[in-house]
Design a protein around this motif. Sequence first.
Motif, mmCIF file in Angstrom:
data_model
loop_
_atom_site.group_PDB
_atom_site.id
_atom_site.type_symbol
_atom_site.label_atom_id
_atom_site.label_comp_id
_atom_site.label_asym_id
_atom_site.label_seq_id
_atom_site.Cartn_x
_atom_site.Cartn_y
_atom_site.Cartn_z
ATOM 1 N N TYR A 237 0.838 -1.204 0.000
ATOM 2 C CA TYR A 237 0.000 0.000 0.000
ATOM 3 C C TYR A 237 0.874 1.256 0.000
ATOM 4 C CZ TYR A 237 -2.922 3.677 1.969
ATOM 5 O OH TYR A 237 -3.556 4.865 2.194
ATOM 6 N N ILE A 244 1.873 6.787 -6.770
ATOM 7 C CA ILE A 244 0.854 7.730 -7.249
ATOM 8 C C ILE A 244 1.283 9.161 -6.914
ATOM 9 C CG2 ILE A 244 -1.546 8.505 -6.971
ATOM 10 C CD1 ILE A 244 -2.266 5.531 -6.477
ATOM 11 N N THR A 298 -2.723 6.520 -13.296
ATOM 12 C CA THR A 298 -3.162 6.574 -11.902
ATOM 13 C C THR A 298 -4.241 5.518 -11.640
ATOM 14 O OG1 THR A 298 -2.847 8.950 -12.025
ATOM 15 C CG2 THR A 298 -3.906 8.101 -10.053
ATOM 16 N N SER A 302 -4.145 2.592 -8.932
ATOM 17 C CA SER A 302 -5.134 2.508 -7.857
ATOM 18 C C SER A 302 -5.765 1.131 -7.810
ATOM 19 C CB SER A 302 -6.250 3.519 -8.053
ATOM 20 O OG SER A 302 -5.745 4.688 -8.566
#
Lengths: 313, 289
Positions: A237, A244, A298, A302
């Motif tokens: 994570y 990002i 992105t 994600s």
Amino acid sequence: MKRLPDSRKAKRKSISYAKWGYLFIAPFFLTYAIFNLYPLILTIYNSFFENYRSGLKQVGPNFVGLANYVKLFTPDANGTIDILKYAGNTVVLWLGGAIPQIVIALLLAIFFTSHRLNIRGQQFFKTVIYMPNLIMASAFSMLFFTLFSNVGPVNQLLIQWGVVDTAIDFFSIKITVRSLICLMNFLLWFGNTTILLMAGIMGIDQNLFEAAEIDGAGSIQVFFKVTLPLLMPILVYTIITALIGGLQMFDVPQVLTNGAGTPNRSSMTLIMYLNNYLRTSKNYGMAGAISVIIFIITGLLSLMVYRSLTKKD
Amino acid sequence: MNANYYDSRKAKIQLTISRVVVYAILIFLSVLCLFSFYMLFVNATRSNADLQGGFRLLPSNYFLKNLVNAWNDASINIPRGLLNSFIVASCTAVLSTYFSALTAYGIHAYDFKLKKAAFTFVMAVMVIPNQVSAVGFYQMCVKLGWTNSYIPLIVPSIAAPVVFFYMKQYMESVLPMEIVDAARVDGSGEFRTFNTIILPMLKPALAVQMIFNFVLSWNNYFMPALLLDKAEMKTVPLMIAQLRSADYSKFDMGKVYMFILLAILPVVVVYIILSKSIIKGVTAGSVKG
């Protein structure tokens, strides 16, 4: 008409509060729709149009289909495809900051949570290493520019010590500019990562560490066999959110190189590229196309975050 | 017995060695973090002539003079910039925190058809960076005459997905729904219940998020740079960037250092006072893997 207490109670229970839910979330969603969703759609729409200013003359908007995207990926006279070059720069600059950031943060998180080491003054160290995260990145970058400029203290010191005869022009050398950007990104973010990873380690069942120690595992073994596997979801994570964030890298290289990405555009990032089209040449079509590409990257990243978070359960 | 004693001594020496190494690493990193700021402070206390003269590790006595010079500079109106930044950042902090709490409460406390969809939507858009919609956002602002205005910098903060997520997590851990029921029995309206009963219970979370969002807005460079070009509207980061693009060799360097110091000082002061709760706040809202 008089109602009986009993039926009143039943009535009260059946009151629906749903409208309050909608009412409470309405401002948020309305604002999001107006200031984020609509502009996003407008941006995508723009990417299919020729729309820019050339001197005082306004060109377009004319529908051109995918021409902006084609142009984005067409090599220039020297055979370079700008967007790939800048994407490459962004990755290099990101990696140079993120690898030490994650390695050092992991080390520090283990130091801080180790009962055996029992580090004193943790609050002090945490306060110091987290501080750069709150500092204005543009001011931090300007500070580094002044410190490393030709007449700055770093050059003065190098000359005073006789390391060099004349000042080193740090900002005309690819490797030093890139290193400075990486160093700044590292300093800005490693404290934050340390604190996140610490929380992750403290969330691991402490009995597991004790059991491993009783079984005679050394601290290196404990790290690779217990801590790291259990920390994996948070680590993944952290890495992807850092990625990002890295994709958005702008303030530090923009201010350090005054928007030029010097030398020879080797420190120009994707967002700086977008910013140049948007601010300098008001080229909404090309800026739109770059935005869409960043948006897609992105989105893919994600999706990876989402999968890394849901895989465990 | 002897061997045992020897073993424990060996372990003790090992522990001491690893402690020394660990403290050395920690001190090195702390120095690395603080050194540039220390140099900033030292150089802000030196005159331009002194700065050209060479490196110095200790402060000089030109601090007040530099402060006065920077404060009264003709081309970079730093007091105005600080005020502008303060206005934008405080409005942003208040709006984003209040409305995120309201939204989180709406989803936390009520049952409605689109509840799950709403939550999933916010989670999905949380990672989309502002920059990707900047083209459309800028066009919209131009059309509405919102360039050189603070509206597009302040109002959008009503929708702050990250703050929402933090608030939602916080409510899940501290907010018992019995209190809401009790307030209903007492005849308190839903909106009043939120403002007078729920909000005070969220104080720690609100405080932390206010600070974070104030800092985020204070440091924001990309959007203001796009929207503000009038000198009297500029926020601090734009003035810093302006310093960078000015003809560097003609500048009074003492003043330049002072500008940078003034830009970061408010945040540093707040951080020094509240560091403990700020650091706690970093993790409280993060995703638990």
